[in-house]
Write an enzyme that holds these catalytic residues in place. Sequence first.
Site, PDB file in Angstrom:
ATOM      1  N   HIS A 138      69.982  15.510  57.515  1.00  0.00           N
ATOM      2  CA  HIS A 138      71.195  14.680  57.445  1.00  0.00           C
ATOM      3  C   HIS A 138      70.962  13.443  56.575  1.00  0.00           C
ATOM      4  O   HIS A 138      71.748  13.155  55.665  1.00  0.00           O
ATOM      5  CB  HIS A 138      71.596  14.261  58.861  1.00  0.00           C
ATOM      6  CG  HIS A 138      72.838  13.439  58.920  1.00  0.00           C
ATOM      7  ND1 HIS A 138      74.090  13.980  59.091  1.00  0.00           N
ATOM      8  CD2 HIS A 138      73.019  12.089  58.828  1.00  0.00           C
ATOM      9  CE1 HIS A 138      74.989  13.025  59.104  1.00  0.00           C
ATOM     10  NE2 HIS A 138      74.362  11.856  58.950  1.00  0.00           N
ATOM     11  N   GLU A 139      69.879  12.729  56.845  1.00  0.00           N
ATOM     12  CA  GLU A 139      69.617  11.496  56.095  1.00  0.00           C
ATOM     13  C   GLU A 139      69.256  11.785  54.647  1.00  0.00           C
ATOM     14  O   GLU A 139      69.576  10.998  53.748  1.00  0.00           O
ATOM     15  CB  GLU A 139      68.507  10.692  56.780  1.00  0.00           C
ATOM     16  CG  GLU A 139      68.840  10.247  58.193  1.00  0.00           C
ATOM     17  CD  GLU A 139      70.129   9.427  58.291  1.00  0.00           C
ATOM     18  OE1 GLU A 139      70.494   8.776  57.286  1.00  0.00           O
ATOM     19  OE2 GLU A 139      70.773   9.463  59.350  1.00  0.00           O
ATOM     20  N   HIS A 176      72.389  11.844  52.550  1.00  0.00           N
ATOM     21  CA  HIS A 176      72.796  10.503  52.119  1.00  0.00           C
ATOM     22  C   HIS A 176      71.901  10.007  50.980  1.00  0.00           C
ATOM     23  O   HIS A 176      72.370   9.475  49.976  1.00  0.00           O
ATOM     24  CB  HIS A 176      72.698   9.521  53.287  1.00  0.00           C
ATOM     25  CG  HIS A 176      73.674   9.778  54.397  1.00  0.00           C
ATOM     26  ND1 HIS A 176      75.029   9.954  54.186  1.00  0.00           N
ATOM     27  CD2 HIS A 176      73.493   9.858  55.752  1.00  0.00           C
ATOM     28  CE1 HIS A 176      75.641  10.137  55.347  1.00  0.00           C
ATOM     29  NE2 HIS A 176      74.733  10.091  56.306  1.00  0.00           N
TER      30      HIS A 176
END
Length: 450
Positions: free
Chosen positions: A22-23, A26
């Site tokens: 997920h990170e 980003h």
Amino acid sequence: MFDFFWNLASFIVALSILVTVHEYGHFWVARRAKVEVLRFSIGFGKPLCRWYDKQGTEYVIAMIPLGGYVKMLDERVDDVPIERRHLAFNNKPVLSRIAVVAAGPLANFLFAILVLAVMYMIGVQSAKPVVGEVQVNSRAAMANVQSGDHILMMSDKEVETWQDVTFSLMSHLGEEYIEVKVQDAQQQIAIRKINVNGWKLDKQDEAPLHAIGITPFRPALTLTLGHIADNSAAQQAGLKVNDTLLAVNNQPLSDWQQFVQIIQSSANQNLTLSIERNTINQSLEITPHERRADDGTLQGFLGVVPLLEKWPDGYIETRHYGPWDSMVLGAEKTFDLIRLSFDMIGNLLSGQVSVKNLSGPVGIAVGAGNSVSYGIVAFLSFLALISVNLGVFNLLPLPVLDGGHLMYYIIELIRKKPVSEKTQELGFKVGAMVLIALTCFALLNDVSRL
């Protein structure tokens, strides 16, 4: 105790993988949007280890493995020199900010596709969705669903596993009926229309299939032992795997359920157990331990699991797919999971699904531990499911989540000016309160399941 640490370790591994994915979503898009990334952290709290790349980004693995974050240069948080302001997140065009924020959930969805594709390439073994028993006067019984029916389609969608059937059933919550195409025991094709009008999942952990009265076919339990729990009454009495139970206190046993009833009613009582071991009959003295049942009563407990009879020919399928077909199936399955997740959120809000079914970290930890125990394919399926749920959850329009940021940026895109700092701050406070309340409620549900 072993189960606790096994579940904890499995939870940490699963969550760390999903948070990193997920990170990284980003992070990857932020770099391409020319945003300066200050820190990429997996976990919170005191750093256990850290290192830096050539661009000065700090990478951290922290002590508390319950999440992670990507810290970007931002004038709203840091004092940014004039020469670096063009690298600050808040100074990027709104479409760039939307892309950076949306990249986290999107990475979770892409990861689910990849994981499912790998799972399909390895090979998926599953039982055909053949009905075992139908509860009298249930919704399934009223639709004339019968024992031996092989479910082929739910509405207009083909189903190959009980998971497919369950997910399809859940997607029809709130509707009047669902058409089920089956092949009966006489190999005849028929359509059963199950009335689901007014049907709700309002009991904690109630399986959708059980709620409409269907029990999947499973081979009968034998009286031969397949597993002995450590430190259990059975192990202390000397029972071993492959022992066959013959009688209790000279009362012959006809089936497993009879044995269970005798043991449950004999907590802390000395029993004489007749068994067959390696073709030789012998007797053992055994005293069932006690445990408290769901209704509060004390029950006897041995700590044994029986072997099943063999599955009938053709009931178990192992399906392998090539790389391209696996990717296509992975994408289709991920899309179905995304749609189902949003449907479940809507059903929670409408009351179709009880909030008692919310699960928190403890429930996820148990699921991770169980899936690892069942093998790599089960663990991959679990990872994909949780990855999709994590992505969908982060898209909720709560200001502390990615969805809340997206909501503000979309408003900015429409209004041609940012939402005021005061409004955003109020939103973050409200969102944090809602998120904390949901987390606490899910934790209470987890504790009540223990």
